[in-house]
Write an enzyme that holds these catalytic residues in place. Structure first.
Site, PDB file in Angstrom:
ATOM      1  N   ASN A   1      22.637  48.330  64.239  1.00  0.00           N
ATOM      2  CA  ASN A   1      23.065  49.622  63.500  1.00  0.00           C
ATOM      3  C   ASN A   1      21.867  49.806  62.774  1.00  0.00           C
ATOM      4  O   ASN A   1      21.450  49.012  61.866  1.00  0.00           O
ATOM      5  CB  ASN A   1      24.211  49.204  62.776  1.00  0.00           C
ATOM      6  CG  ASN A   1      24.921  50.200  61.670  1.00  0.00           C
ATOM      7  OD1 ASN A   1      23.998  50.961  61.321  1.00  0.00           O
ATOM      8  ND2 ASN A   1      25.868  50.109  61.255  1.00  0.00           N
TER       9      ASN A   1
ATOM     10  N   HIS B   1      27.290  57.680  65.402  1.00  0.00           N
ATOM     11  CA  HIS B   1      26.799  56.499  64.422  1.00  0.00           C
ATOM     12  C   HIS B   1      26.802  55.247  65.504  1.00  0.00           C
ATOM     13  O   HIS B   1      28.012  54.827  66.044  1.00  0.00           O
ATOM     14  CB  HIS B   1      27.337  56.402  63.178  1.00  0.00           C
ATOM     15  CG  HIS B   1      26.800  55.194  62.474  1.00  0.00           C
ATOM     16  ND1 HIS B   1      25.446  54.976  62.413  1.00  0.00           N
ATOM     17  CD2 HIS B   1      27.446  54.059  61.996  1.00  0.00           C
ATOM     18  CE1 HIS B   1      25.169  54.076  61.729  1.00  0.00           C
ATOM     19  NE2 HIS B   1      26.557  53.259  61.370  1.00  0.00           N
TER      20      HIS B   1
ATOM     21  N   CYS C   1      25.322  55.341  56.438  1.00  0.00           N
ATOM     22  CA  CYS C   1      25.068  55.667  57.976  1.00  0.00           C
ATOM     23  C   CYS C   1      25.442  57.283  58.304  1.00  0.00           C
ATOM     24  O   CYS C   1      25.286  57.785  59.281  1.00  0.00           O
ATOM     25  CB  CYS C   1      25.946  54.975  58.719  1.00  0.00           C
ATOM     26  SG  CYS C   1      25.550  53.165  58.318  1.00  0.00           S
TER      27      CYS C   1
HETATM   28  N1  ACO Z   1      31.028  35.082  65.586  1.00  0.00           N
HETATM   29  C1  ACO Z   1      32.121  34.658  66.208  1.00  0.00           C
HETATM   30  N2  ACO Z   1      33.370  34.715  65.610  1.00  0.00           N
HETATM   31  C2  ACO Z   1      33.587  35.471  64.723  1.00  0.00           C
HETATM   32  C3  ACO Z   1      32.424  35.931  63.902  1.00  0.00           C
HETATM   33  C4  ACO Z   1      31.296  35.675  64.459  1.00  0.00           C
HETATM   34  N3  ACO Z   1      30.055  36.391  64.032  1.00  0.00           N
HETATM   35  N4  ACO Z   1      32.931  36.577  62.904  1.00  0.00           N
HETATM   36  C5  ACO Z   1      34.441  36.729  63.191  1.00  0.00           C
HETATM   37  N5  ACO Z   1      34.631  35.954  64.055  1.00  0.00           N
HETATM   38  C6  ACO Z   1      35.852  35.675  64.756  1.00  0.00           C
HETATM   39  C7  ACO Z   1      36.968  35.565  63.313  1.00  0.00           C
HETATM   40  O1  ACO Z   1      37.057  34.368  62.800  1.00  0.00           O
HETATM   41  C8  ACO Z   1      38.495  35.726  64.194  1.00  0.00           C
HETATM   42  O2  ACO Z   1      38.762  34.636  64.748  1.00  0.00           O
HETATM   43  P1  ACO Z   1      40.194  34.576  64.750  1.00  0.00           P
HETATM   44  O3  ACO Z   1      41.018  35.666  65.479  1.00  0.00           O
HETATM   45  O4  ACO Z   1      40.437  33.251  65.431  1.00  0.00           O
HETATM   46  O5  ACO Z   1      40.670  34.411  63.435  1.00  0.00           O
HETATM   47  C9  ACO Z   1      37.827  36.768  65.104  1.00  0.00           C
HETATM   48  O6  ACO Z   1      36.333  36.520  65.563  1.00  0.00           O
HETATM   49  C10 ACO Z   1      38.082  38.370  64.837  1.00  0.00           C
HETATM   50  O7  ACO Z   1      37.328  38.669  63.780  1.00  0.00           O
HETATM   51  P2  ACO Z   1      37.302  40.061  63.104  1.00  0.00           P
HETATM   52  O8  ACO Z   1      36.784  39.943  61.699  1.00  0.00           O
HETATM   53  O9  ACO Z   1      38.682  40.697  63.251  1.00  0.00           O
HETATM   54  O10 ACO Z   1      36.164  40.873  63.989  1.00  0.00           O
HETATM   55  P3  ACO Z   1      35.950  42.155  64.434  1.00  0.00           P
HETATM   56  O11 ACO Z   1      36.429  42.202  65.993  1.00  0.00           O
HETATM   57  O12 ACO Z   1      36.807  43.212  63.515  1.00  0.00           O
HETATM   58  O13 ACO Z   1      34.488  42.367  64.746  1.00  0.00           O
HETATM   59  C11 ACO Z   1      32.821  43.539  63.523  1.00  0.00           C
HETATM   60  C12 ACO Z   1      33.681  42.485  63.194  1.00  0.00           C
HETATM   61  C13 ACO Z   1      31.941  43.420  64.586  1.00  0.00           C
HETATM   62  C14 ACO Z   1      32.046  43.315  61.918  1.00  0.00           C
HETATM   63  C15 ACO Z   1      33.547  44.760  63.253  1.00  0.00           C
HETATM   64  O14 ACO Z   1      34.793  44.691  62.314  1.00  0.00           O
HETATM   65  C16 ACO Z   1      32.932  46.154  63.166  1.00  0.00           C
HETATM   66  O15 ACO Z   1      32.178  46.498  63.893  1.00  0.00           O
HETATM   67  N6  ACO Z   1      33.383  46.794  62.313  1.00  0.00           N
HETATM   68  C17 ACO Z   1      32.941  48.101  61.801  1.00  0.00           C
HETATM   69  C18 ACO Z   1      31.224  48.000  61.220  1.00  0.00           C
HETATM   70  C19 ACO Z   1      31.082  49.516  60.825  1.00  0.00           C
HETATM   71  O16 ACO Z   1      31.075  50.360  61.522  1.00  0.00           O
HETATM   72  N7  ACO Z   1      30.304  49.465  59.702  1.00  0.00           N
HETATM   73  C20 ACO Z   1      29.975  50.932  59.181  1.00  0.00           C
HETATM   74  C21 ACO Z   1      28.558  51.154  59.002  1.00  0.00           C
HETATM   75  S1  ACO Z   1      27.547  50.055  57.868  1.00  0.00           S
HETATM   76  C22 ACO Z   1      26.793  50.799  56.714  1.00  0.00           C
HETATM   77  O17 ACO Z   1      27.305  51.893  56.105  1.00  0.00           O
HETATM   78  C23 ACO Z   1      25.642  50.469  55.974  1.00  0.00           C
END
Ligand code: ACO
Length: 331
Positions: A287, A256, A122
């Site tokens: 993304n 990004h 990215c």
């Molecule tokens: N749907 C519903 N609930 C979900 C989902 C889903 N798809 N995924 C996780 N949850 C739940 C979990 O079980 C957890 O529940 P709990 O609190 O009861 O345990 C809760 O939601 C929070 O889970 P997290 O994993 O902490 O979710 P988070 O808020 O971190 O969101 C996400 C996940 C969207 C992936 C986020 O971490 C993110 O955007 N990370 C950065 C991604 C990024 O920047 N990537 C870089 C570029 S990629 C590249 O280089 C190719």
């Protein structure tokens, strides 16, 4: 000692034009619920994403990259024989060799260009832009075509609750050339290989062949989120400092598009004025990895939200982990 002539070039470089391409298939959040236990509400609230676009039959990284590049070249007015280098930034060209850039150069009618692919996920567009700026200013290329193309849908694990909804396909391209005034600030870039396990291809090609299964993209979302909202915020500030720009001099911010909440945190840290136009293409496009920044740039310019000549901060970050950002003048 024999004196060896050094290449010399113009004092400044800038982005002359931008183009982008999106595939035809619109995938809304609802569609993904047949594969993962989630909801439209969760995906929208936690990421901002409402829909994304994935390639359909007849579409590929090649067709998208060519479409974006053709638009950028046409808008630049630069004859193809004055483009001396073509850089493709991608992590979704699923052939180890040859690189795709020489094939794209040939299809675009660009004769005898230096052409190669780079893999900086990215951050890939900003990596390519930094190289292009250096090539133009050193006289190693009169103009450079930087293309960023991605079809991450091809390695998306539809059953993975952490990534199935994140990525969209697309391509963006810019032509970089000489300028009377500086249009590309110093790049702030780097990597942290100790976090190479934060975003990864689930298996190497040898393992995939042995198992007869296709690799997928894996991600430790929380780790990337934490890094992006702490370290990347500081890197974005550094890019402004190195360009000699204060927040009140900035017109546009194109981070990004990884998560709307990451963008919100960056905005709070950088204390950008409300007047700054902020890219939010993640809502419709997801993304797009390396292609995100040029796609967002084109979208903002095409909609009229941003204007040519305005000052923008761009910053990308992703698998590696790697990051890169610059202050630029919009084409
Ligand atoms: N749907 C519903 N609930 C979900 C989902 C889903 N798809 N995924 C996780 N949850 C739940 C979990 O079980 C957890 O529940 P709990 O609190 O009861 O345990 C809760 O939601 C929070 O889970 P997290 O994993 O902490 O979710 P988070 O808020 O971190 O969101 C996400 C996940 C969207 C992936 C986020 O971490 C993110 O955007 N990370 C950065 C991604 C990024 O920047 N990537 C870089 C570029 S990629 C590249 O280089 C190719």
């Amino acid at each position: 000692m024999t004196e060896i002539k050094a290449s010399t070039g113009p004092r400044y470089a800038r982005i002359l034009s931008v183009g982008s391409a999106t595939p035809s298939r619109v995938i809304d959040n609802e569609y993904l619920l047949q594969f993962i236990d989630s909801s439209d509400e969760w995906i929208t609230q936690r990421t901002g994403i409402r829909e994304r676009r994935w390639i359909d039959e007849g579409e590929s990284i090649e067709t998208l990259s060519l479409e974006a590049a053709r638009t950028a070249i046409e808008r630049s007015g630069v004859p193809v024989d004055q483009i001396d280098a073509v850089i493709l930034s991608t992590i979704s060209h699923y052939h180890q060799t040859p690189a795709l850039a020489p094939k794209l150069a040939d299809a675009l009618g660009i004769p005898d260009a230096a052409a190669y692919d780079i893999s900086a996920a990215c951050a890939g567009f900003s990596y390519g832009l930094a190289q292009a700026e250096g090539m133009v200013r050193s006289g190693q290329a009169r103009h450079v075509l930087v293309i960023a193309g991605e079809t991450i849908s091809e390695i998306t694990d539809l059953t993975d609750r952490g990534t199935a909804f994140l990525f969209g396909d697309g391509a963006g391209a810019v032509v970089v050339g000489p300028s009377e005034t500086n249009g590309i600030g110093p790049v702030v870039w780097g990597s942290d290989g100790s976090q190479s396990g934060a975003i990864w291809q689930t298996k190497g090609w040898q393992e995939a062949v042995a198992e007869g299964t296709w690799p997928r993209l894996g991600m430790d979302g929380r780790a990337v989120f934490k890094w992006a909202t702490s370290f990347i915020a500081q890197a974005a500030k550094k890019a402004m400092d190195e360009a000699g720009i204060t927040p009140d001099q900035l017109d546009v911010f194109i981070p990004h598009q990884a998560n709307d909440r990451i963008t919100d945190t960056l905005l709070r840290y950088l204390k950008l004025p409300e007047s700054v136009v902020v890219a939010r293409t993640i809502r419709q496009l997801g993304n797009n990895s390396a292609a995100t920044i040029p796609m967002a740039m084109d979208a903002l310019l095409s909609s009229g939200e941003a204007k040519s000549g305005q000052t923008a901060l761009i910053i990308g970050f992703g698998a590696g982990l790697v990051y890169a950002g610059q202050v630029i003048t919009l084409p």
